[in-house]
Scaffold this motif. Structure first.
Motif, PDB file in Angstrom:
ATOM      1  N   ALA A 177     -26.196  46.647 -38.594  1.00  0.00           N
ATOM      2  CA  ALA A 177     -26.966  47.189 -39.707  1.00  0.00           C
ATOM      3  C   ALA A 177     -26.055  47.658 -40.834  1.00  0.00           C
ATOM      4  O   ALA A 177     -26.344  47.477 -42.007  1.00  0.00           O
ATOM      5  CB  ALA A 177     -27.822  48.350 -39.223  1.00  0.00           C
ATOM      6  N   LYS A 178     -24.911  48.261 -40.444  1.00  0.00           N
ATOM      7  CA  LYS A 178     -24.002  48.758 -41.459  1.00  0.00           C
ATOM      8  C   LYS A 178     -23.137  47.653 -42.032  1.00  0.00           C
ATOM      9  O   LYS A 178     -22.878  47.595 -43.230  1.00  0.00           O
ATOM     10  CB  LYS A 178     -23.111  49.852 -40.861  1.00  0.00           C
ATOM     11  CG  LYS A 178     -23.483  51.220 -41.399  1.00  0.00           C
ATOM     12  CD  LYS A 178     -22.376  52.196 -41.138  1.00  0.00           C
ATOM     13  CE  LYS A 178     -22.348  52.582 -39.670  1.00  0.00           C
ATOM     14  NZ  LYS A 178     -21.133  53.284 -39.318  1.00  0.00           N
ATOM     15  N   ILE A 231     -23.662  44.586 -42.523  1.00  0.00           N
ATOM     16  CA  ILE A 231     -24.319  43.702 -43.485  1.00  0.00           C
ATOM     17  C   ILE A 231     -24.276  44.286 -44.885  1.00  0.00           C
ATOM     18  O   ILE A 231     -24.162  43.590 -45.868  1.00  0.00           O
ATOM     19  CB  ILE A 231     -25.776  43.455 -43.047  1.00  0.00           C
ATOM     20  CG1 ILE A 231     -25.767  42.613 -41.787  1.00  0.00           C
ATOM     21  CG2 ILE A 231     -26.575  42.773 -44.143  1.00  0.00           C
ATOM     22  CD1 ILE A 231     -27.057  42.641 -41.055  1.00  0.00           C
ATOM     23  N   ARG A 232     -24.339  45.605 -44.944  1.00  0.00           N
ATOM     24  CA  ARG A 232     -24.392  46.272 -46.239  1.00  0.00           C
ATOM     25  C   ARG A 232     -23.017  46.519 -46.851  1.00  0.00           C
ATOM     26  O   ARG A 232     -22.894  46.948 -47.977  1.00  0.00           O
ATOM     27  CB  ARG A 232     -25.134  47.605 -46.078  1.00  0.00           C
ATOM     28  CG  ARG A 232     -26.397  47.647 -46.877  1.00  0.00           C
ATOM     29  CD  ARG A 232     -27.450  48.444 -46.186  1.00  0.00           C
ATOM     30  NE  ARG A 232     -28.239  47.592 -45.342  1.00  0.00           N
ATOM     31  CZ  ARG A 232     -29.187  46.805 -45.792  1.00  0.00           C
ATOM     32  NH1 ARG A 232     -29.463  46.733 -47.060  1.00  0.00           N
ATOM     33  NH2 ARG A 232     -29.887  46.052 -44.975  1.00  0.00           N
ATOM     34  N   ASN A 277     -34.268  47.776 -41.087  1.00  0.00           N
ATOM     35  CA  ASN A 277     -33.299  47.578 -40.001  1.00  0.00           C
ATOM     36  C   ASN A 277     -33.948  47.820 -38.649  1.00  0.00           C
ATOM     37  O   ASN A 277     -33.669  47.117 -37.675  1.00  0.00           O
ATOM     38  CB  ASN A 277     -32.114  48.542 -40.154  1.00  0.00           C
ATOM     39  CG  ASN A 277     -31.137  48.069 -41.220  1.00  0.00           C
ATOM     40  OD1 ASN A 277     -31.173  46.901 -41.620  1.00  0.00           O
ATOM     41  ND2 ASN A 277     -30.308  48.974 -41.696  1.00  0.00           N
ATOM     42  N   LEU A 296     -32.090  45.839 -35.691  1.00  0.00           N
ATOM     43  CA  LEU A 296     -30.671  46.032 -35.949  1.00  0.00           C
ATOM     44  C   LEU A 296     -30.272  47.473 -35.690  1.00  0.00           C
ATOM     45  O   LEU A 296     -29.118  47.807 -35.554  1.00  0.00           O
ATOM     46  CB  LEU A 296     -30.343  45.680 -37.397  1.00  0.00           C
ATOM     47  CG  LEU A 296     -30.471  44.205 -37.767  1.00  0.00           C
ATOM     48  CD1 LEU A 296     -30.324  44.019 -39.266  1.00  0.00           C
ATOM     49  CD2 LEU A 296     -29.438  43.385 -37.020  1.00  0.00           C
ATOM     50  N   ASP A 297     -31.268  48.340 -35.661  1.00  0.00           N
ATOM     51  CA  ASP A 297     -31.018  49.762 -35.507  1.00  0.00           C
ATOM     52  C   ASP A 297     -32.191  50.319 -34.699  1.00  0.00           C
ATOM     53  O   ASP A 297     -33.255  49.715 -34.662  1.00  0.00           O
ATOM     54  CB  ASP A 297     -30.988  50.400 -36.915  1.00  0.00           C
ATOM     55  CG  ASP A 297     -30.065  51.605 -36.954  1.00  0.00           C
ATOM     56  OD1 ASP A 297     -29.653  52.068 -35.862  1.00  0.00           O
ATOM     57  OD2 ASP A 297     -29.763  52.076 -38.057  1.00  0.00           O
ATOM     58  N   PHE A 342     -31.021  37.629 -45.900  1.00  0.00           N
ATOM     59  CA  PHE A 342     -30.442  38.794 -46.557  1.00  0.00           C
ATOM     60  C   PHE A 342     -30.298  38.537 -48.046  1.00  0.00           C
ATOM     61  O   PHE A 342     -30.721  37.507 -48.557  1.00  0.00           O
ATOM     62  CB  PHE A 342     -29.082  39.118 -45.958  1.00  0.00           C
ATOM     63  CG  PHE A 342     -29.159  39.417 -44.500  1.00  0.00           C
ATOM     64  CD1 PHE A 342     -29.635  40.642 -44.061  1.00  0.00           C
ATOM     65  CD2 PHE A 342     -28.785  38.473 -43.555  1.00  0.00           C
ATOM     66  CE1 PHE A 342     -29.719  40.928 -42.706  1.00  0.00           C
ATOM     67  CE2 PHE A 342     -28.866  38.748 -42.211  1.00  0.00           C
ATOM     68  CZ  PHE A 342     -29.334  39.977 -41.780  1.00  0.00           C
TER      69      PHE A 342
END
Lengths: 413, 407, 230
Positions: free
Chosen positions: A406-407, A409-410, C51, C56-57, C91
C-alpha cells in the motif's frame, strides 16, 4: 516470466550493470590470471627439479638417507636397475654415487654434493646436459673430468680446464682428495643447485672412495609421464617387497625427496583460493550495494507486483535471480577473458626478466613463466561467484520483502 | 561553500543505508589493503632486520673479497683501520669476522663446514647467539671451544665435550689444522646454519688459518645508529680507508633477499591493484546511482537558479564525505588490530613454518605499523573515490533540465 | 448479495508521533456490476479506504467481507493469493512492469494463476483487442503513451476475471481525450462483462460517468448518491 523480468531488469540501467559486470570480470580475471601465474611458476620449479635435480623417483639404502653415509650402498644395484628398466612407464634409470664433500680451488672452498655418474645413463635421466653453457658434458672417455655449476665456478674462481679439488671421507673415514679437470660448466634456473653440485665419472668416484665401480648409493628413475609417479612407486614397492622388508632399499617419489617443493605447491594453491575469497568479499559489497539500490529505486514497481498478487517467495526469487544473472554474466565475461589470457601465456610464456631475472634464479625459478590454471580452479571460481551472488542477494531481497504494497505504490519515484 | 557542504551532508543522511554501504565498501577495501600491506611490509622488515643484524649495514673487506670470497683475500687488522672506524661519525659498533671453509671430522664422519670466527661478547650483544645454545655453554673469551649447529652435531654424532678435528685451507696456501672441544650446541631458525656452521673465537680462527701472525680477518661488519645515514657513512668510509679496502652495503650483501622482496612486493601490488579496481567500481556504481536518482532534485535546483558549478561542489563533497567516513571507520577498526598483531605476530605451523625455516626466516607473520603504509593506502583510496566524482561532475554540467523533469 | 461489505471500519496510523485517524467508522456495501466513484479531498481517507477494499491494507478495527471471506482472517500469504484471484488493479501512471511488453503485462497475472500458455495468449490478445491496443501488443510501456499504458493496465486488471477492479486515480496523468477513451473502455467493459469498478478520483469526468458516487471526508462517508440509467 520471472526470469525474463529479472534478465530485462538488468538492462534497464545499462551503465550500472556494466560497471558491476566489469568489476566481477576484473575480479575473476585478476584471481584466475594470478593463479595461472603462480601455478605456472610452481610447475616450472617442479618440472625443473624433476628434470635437472631429483628425477621422478629415487631409490636408496634406508641407512644412507639418515646421514648420507657413503658406506650404505644399494645391494645389487645393477640388478635392481635392470629390473626397474623393464617397467613400461620408466623412461630411464641412472645408477649413481652420491657424497657430501668439499670442493676447493687454490683460493677457496665450498661444501658441495658430488655425484658420480655414467654419462650415457645420466643423460637419459637428467636434462642437465642441456644446461651446459661452457665446454661439454662429461664423456666416458676422459678420466678425472668434472662439470660444475656456474655459481660454484664463480665462487671458487675456476674456469674451463682448471682443476677442482674434491675432498671427501672414504669408506673407512679417511679423508682423501682428488683433482678433477673442469670440462663443462652448467647453469640451471636454480642458483642454489648450481652453487652446490659437482658431477664426475662414477668410476673415478668409486676409486676415490674405495668402492668397486659397480656400487651405487642412489638410483634415479625418470618416467615417461610425471603423473604416473604415484602408480609406479606403488608397483615398484610391490616388485621389491622383499628388499624393502629387509631394509635394503627405500623408494621415494620427488615430493618425498623435496617435501619443501610439495608444500610450495600446496601453499601456492592455498594462496590462490585465499585471494579468490578476498576478491569475492570485495565484490559482494559492490553487488549488495547495487542490488539494494536497484530495489530501492523500484519500490513502486515492486509494490505494484505485490498488489497484483505476486507472492513474497516470488518477489524474493526475482531479486535473487536478478543478482545471480548479473553475477553470472560478469563471471562468464571474466572467465572467457581469463581463459584466453591464460591460454596465450601458456603458449608464449610471460617474460618476467623486466622485474627481476637474477632474483628469480636465486630462488630457483626461470624468468619465463608458462601459465596454467587447473579446471578445478575455474570450477571453484564459477561456483564461488554464484554462491557469493546468492548470498549477496539476500539482503536486497529481504529489503524488497519488507516493502508494504500500500505504501510502496504511493512512493514518489 | 559552507551551505554547499551542508546540503551535501544532509543529502547523504537522507539515504542513510546507502551512505553507510558506500562507506563500508571504502572501509572494506582500505582495511583489506592495510592488512595485506602491513603483513607484507612486516615480513620484509623482519627479513631485512634479521639479515642486517647478521651481516651489518656495511661490510669492510680487502678489495676484491666480495667478488671472490677466498681466504687469500683476507686482511690483517691494523690500528690505523681501527682508528678510522672509530672516528667515523654515526657508527655504533663493529664486529670483526673471519670466515673460512673447512672439513670437520669426528670419528669416521666428515663434513664440509663454514667456520665463523667471531668476537663472542660483541656478537652476542648483536645477535644473542648465546640464547640459541641448547646444550653446553656459549663461547668464552680466552678459551678455545667451538659451538656448532644441532644438525651438524647429529651428523657427526658429537656431543658437548667431544673434540672436533678441522682440516682446511689456510692463508697463503698453508694447510690449516686444529682440534677443538665442542663447548656448546646451538639451534638457529635456519636449517642451513644448523647443518653447516661452526662458531669459534676469532683469535682461534686466526691461528687456525695462519698461526704465524695474528689479526687476520675476512671482514668487519659495521653497524650504524641511523640507517638513513647509510650512504653518507659508506662514502666517508670508502674515502678514508683508501683503495685497499672495499665497503659493501647490506643491499649488495643481501641482494638475493632484496630481489625476493621485490618480486613478492610486485605480486602484492598487483593483488592490491585488483582489489582497488573492484572497490573503485563499487564506489563508482554507487555514485552513479546517487546521481541518477537525484536527477530531479538537480533539475529543480538548477531551475530555481542554482549554478551548476555549485551543484558540482555538492556532489564532490558528497563523495568526499563518504570516502573520508569509510577511511575513518577503517582506521578505527584496523589500527588496533594491526597494533596488536605487531606486538603479537601470528606464529606459523606445519608446512608454512618449514618453508619459512628453509629460507632462513623465523616462522612468524609479523605486521608493520609504519606510517607510510597507512598514508599511502589512505591516499590511494581517497584518490580513487574522488575519481568516481568525475561522473556526477560531467553529468551535472551536461544534463538537460527539461528531460529530467519529464522522466 | 453484495460483493464487498465493509462494517464499521477504523484505521489508525501510529507511525507519526500523533496517531492519525484515517478512517472513523465506515460502512459500505458494493454490489456486483457497480461503477462506483469514491471522491473526497486529499487526506479524507479515500486512499486508505481504497487500499482496504483492495486487500492491500487491513483495518485497525471493524471487518471487511469480500463475498463470504473476512479479509482479516487471512494470513499475509493468503491475502496475496486472494488478491491475485479476486481483485484487479489500475493505478495512476507507471503501473505496468516496464520490462515487459503490453502483451506480456496482460499475460502476467494469468501466468501467476497458472493458466496454460495457449489460453493465456489468446485471452491477452482478446483483451488488448477489446481495449483497442492490439496493434501495440509487442511494445514495451516506455514506447506507449500514458493513455495507451492505462488501457493496457485495464486489460491486465480484467485478464484474471477478478470479482472487482480497483482503480486509483486512473486518469490523473491523462489528457482529456485519453481520459474519455479510457472511461469509454471501462464503461464498455462494465456493460459487456458486468465487471465491477471502484474508482478513487478527483476527476469530474470520471464522476460524470459513475453510477454511484460515495463522498468521504475526515474518515467518514458523508454522501452516497446513485444515478440510475447512466
Amino acid at each position: 516470466m520471472l526470469a525474463a523480468i529479472a534478465w530485462r531488469n538488468l538492462w534497464r540501467n545499462k551503465l550500472r550493470s556494466a560497471v558491476i559486470i566489469t568489476a566481477i570480470a576484473i575480479g575473476i580475471i585478476g584471481t584466475v590470471v594470478t593463479d595461472g601465474f603462480m601455478s605456472g611458476m610452481t610447475d616450472q620449479r617442479v618440472n625443473a627439479a624433476i628434470a635437472n635435480e631429483v628425477s621422478n623417483i629415487q631409490i636408496h639404502n634406508p641407512a644412507f638417507l639418515l646421514n648420507e653415509e657413503i658406506k650404505y650402498t644399494i645391494p645389487q644395484a645393477q640388478k635392481t636397475g635392470n629390473t626397474i628398466r623393464k617397467n613400461q612407464d620408466v623412461k630411464a634409470v641412472s645408477l649413481r654415487l652420491k657424497c657430501q664433500a668439499m670442493a676447493s680451488s687454490a683460493i677457496a672452498g665450498a661444501g658441495v654434493t658430488v655425484y658420480g655418474i655414467r654419462p650415457d645413463d645420466e643423460k637419459q635421466v637428467s636434462a642437465l646436459h642441456e644446461h651446459i653453457i661452457k665446454g661439454n658434458y662429461l664423456s666416458g672417455k676422459q678420466r678425472f673430468s668434472a662439470i660444475i655449476g656456474q655459481k660454484l665456478a664463480k665462487k671458487l674462481d675456476l674456469g674451463m680446464d682448471d682443476k677442482v679439488i674434491v675432498t671427501l671421507a672414504d669408506t673407512t673415514g679417511t679423508i682423501t682428495s682428488g683433482a678433477f679437470q673442469i670440462v663443462g660448466i652448467f647453469k640451471t634456473s636454480n642458483d642454489m643447485f648450481d652453487e652446490s653440485h659437482v658431477f664426475i665419472l662414477k668410476s673415478d668416484m668409486a676409486k676415490l672412495m674405495g668402492f668397486s665401480s659397480a656400487s651405487s648409493n642412489e638410483i634415479a628413475i625418470l618416467l615417461n609421464n610425471n603423473h604416473s609417479t604415484r602408480s609406479v612407486v606403488r608397483e615398484l614397492n610391490k616388485t621389491f617387497k622383499k628388499e624393502i622388508a629387509a631394509h635394503q632399499i627405500v623408494i621415494q617419489s620427488w615430493d618425498q625427496i623435496l617435501p619443501i617443493l610439495k608444500s610450495l605447491v600446496e601453499i601456492m594453491d592455498y594462496f590462490s583460493y585465499l585471494f579468490l575469497l578476498i576478491i569475492l568479499v570485495a565484490l559482494a559489497f559492490a553487488i549488495i550495494n547495487t542490488m539494494l539500490m536497484a530495489v530501492m529505486e523500484r519500490t513502486r514497481e515492486i509494490g505494484i507486483l505485490m498488489a497484483l498478487g505476486l507472492s513474497k517467495r516470488k518477489i524474493f526469487s526475482l531479486i535473487v535471480l536478478e543478482t545471480v544473472f548479473l553475477s553470472i554474466t560478469g563471471a562468464l565475461v571474466g572467465i572467457l577473458i581469463s581463459i584466453s589470457i591464460v591460454y596465450h601465456y601458456s603458449i608464449y610464456g610471460f617474460d618476467l626478466s623486466f622485474v627481476a631475472a637474477g632474483g628469480l634464479n636465486s630462488i630457483g625459478y626461470s624468468s619465463t613463466i608458462f601459465f596454467r590454471v587447473s579446471n578445478n580452479f575455474y570450477l571453484a571460481t564459477a561456483i564461488m561467484v554464484i554462491l557469493i551472488a546468492v548470498l549477496s542477494s539476500i539482503s536486497p531481497a529481504l529489503k524488497a520483502l519488507k516493502l508494504q504494497p500500500a505504501k510502496a505504490i504511493r512512493e514518489d519515484i | 561553500m559552507k551551505t554547499l557542504f551542508k546540503i551535501a551532508w544532509r543529502n547523504l543522511w537522507r539515504n542513510r543505508r546507502r551512505t553507510i554501504l558506500t562507506a563500508a565498501s571504502v572501509t572494506l577495501a582500505l582495511t583489506l589493503a592495510l592488512f595485506m600491506r602491513s603483513m607484507q611490509f612486516g615480513s620484509y622488515e623482519q627479513m631485512i632486520r634479521a639479515g642486517v643484524n647478521q651481516v651489518g649495514y656495511l661490510q669492510v673487506h680487502d678489495t676484491g673479497y666480495w667478488n671472490n670470497q677466498s681466504i687469500d683475500r683476507a686482511f690483517f687488522y691494523s690500528d690505523n683501520l681501527g682508528e678510522i672506524l672509530h672516528n667515523t661519525k654515526g657508527i655504533s659498533h663493529v664486529l670483526p669476522v673471519l670466515q673460512t671453509f673447512s672439513l670437520a671430522s669426528y670419528g669416521n664422519r666428515t663434513k664440509g663446514v663454514l667456520i665463523s670466527g667471531i668476537d663472542p661478547v660483541k656478537e652476542n650483544q648483536q645477535t644473542n647467539l648465546s640464547g640459541k645454545v641448547i646444550k653446553g655453554s656459549y663461547l668464552k673469551e680466552n678459551s678455545s671451544g667451538v659451538i656448532m649447529g644441532d644438525k651438524l652435531a647429529e651428523y657427526l654424532k658429537m656431543k658437548v665435550g667431544d673434540t672436533l678435528v678441522l682440516i682446511g685451507q689456510g692463508y697463503r696456501g698453508i694447510t690449516a689444522y686444529g682440534i677443538y672441544p665442542v663447548s656448546g650446541i646451538f639451534h638457529l631458525p635456519s636449517p642451513k646454519m644448523n647443518n653447516q656452521v661452526v662458531f669459534m673465537n676469532v683469535t682461534d680462527a686466526q691461528s687456525f688459518v695462519y698461526p704465524y701472525r695474528i689479526g687476520l680477518l675476512t671482514g668487519i661488519s659495521v653497524f650504524i645508529r641511523d640507517p638513513s645515514q647509510l650512504n653518507g657513512i659508506k662514502k666517508t668510509l670508502t674515502e678514508n680507508l683508501g683503495k685497499h679496502y672495499e665497503v659493501i652495503s647490506w643491499k649488495t650483501v643481501l641482494s638475493d633477499l632484496l630481489q625476493t622482496i621485490k618480486m613478492d612486493n610486485a605480486s602484492g601490488q598487483i593483488m592490491l591493484l585488483i582489489l582497488y579496481l573492484i572497490a573503485a567500481f563499487g564506489i563508482f556504481s554507487t555514485v552513479l546511482m546517487m546521481t541518477m536518482e537525484k536527477r530531479k532534485q538537480y533539475a529543480v535546483m538548477i531551475s530555481i537558479g542554482m549554478l551548476r558549478r555549485k551543484l558540482v561542489w555538492v556532489s564532490i563533497f558528497e563523495t568526499f564525505i563518504v570516502s573520508v567516513l569509510g577511511v575513518i571507520i577503517s582506521l578505527i577498526i584496523i589500527s588496533p588490530v594491526l597494533y596488536y598483531l605487531h606486538l603479537n605476530p601470528i606464529p606459523l605451523t606445519g608446512d608454512m613454518a618449514n618453508m619459512y625455516l628453509a629460507f632462513n626466516f623465523a616462522p612468524i607473520i609479523p605486521f608493520s605499523i609504519k606510517a607510510h603504509i597507512f598514508i599511502s593506502q589512505t591516499v590511494i583510496i581517497l584518490i580513487l573515490s574522488l575519481l568516481s566524482a568525475f561522473y556526477p561532475i560531467i553529468y551535472i554540467s551536461r544534463f538537460n533540465v527539461l528531460n529530467a523533469f519529464r522522466h | 448479495m453484495s460483493i464487498i461489505e465493509v462494517k464499521n471500519i477504523y484505521k489508525v496510523y501510529n507511525e507519526t508521533k500523533v496517531p492519525v485517524n484515517a478512517l472513523n467508522g465506515v460502512d459500505l456495501k458494493i454490489e456486483e456490476g457497480e461503477f462506483t466513484a469514491i471522491v473526497g479531498p486529499s487526506g479524507s481517507g479515500k486512499t486508505t479506504l481504497l487500499n482496504i477494499l483492495g486487500g492491500l491494507d487491513l483495518p485497525s478495527k471493524g471487518d471487511i467481507f469480500i463475498e463470504e471471506t473476512n479479509l482479516k482472517d487471512l494470513s499475509s500469504r493468503q491475502l496475496t493469493d486472494f488478491r491475485l484471484h479476486n481483485i484487479g488493479f489500475v493505478f495512476q501512471s507507471y503501473n505496468l512492469i516496464p520490462v515487459l511488453t503490453a502483451k506480456e503485462n496482460t499475460e502476467f497475472i494469468l501466468q501467476l494463476q497458472k493458466v496454460p500458455k495457449k489460453e493465456r495468449i489468446q485471452k491477452a490478445m482478446e483483451l488488448l483487442e477489446a481495449v483497442g491496443i492490439a496493434d501495440k501488443a509487442d511494445h514495451r510501456p516506455g514506447q506507449l503513451s500514458g493513455g495507451q499504458q492505462q488501457r493496457v493496465a485495464v486489460a491486465r486488471a480484467l485478464a484474471s476475471q477478478p470479482r472487482f477492479i480497483i482503480a486509483d486515480e486512473p486518469t490523473a496523468n491523462l489528457d482529456s481525450r485519453s481520459t474519455n477513451d479510457l472511461l469509454e473502455i471501462m464503461a464498455e467493459m462494465n456493460r459487456k462483462y458486468h465487471s465491477t469498478f471502484i474508482f478513487a478520483t478527483h476527476d469530474q469526468r470520471v464522476m460524470d460517468k459513475a453510477h454511484r458516487i460515495v463522498t468521504i471526508d475526515d474518515g467518514k462517508i458523508i454522501g452516497d448518491e446513485t444515478f440510475k440509467g447512466r
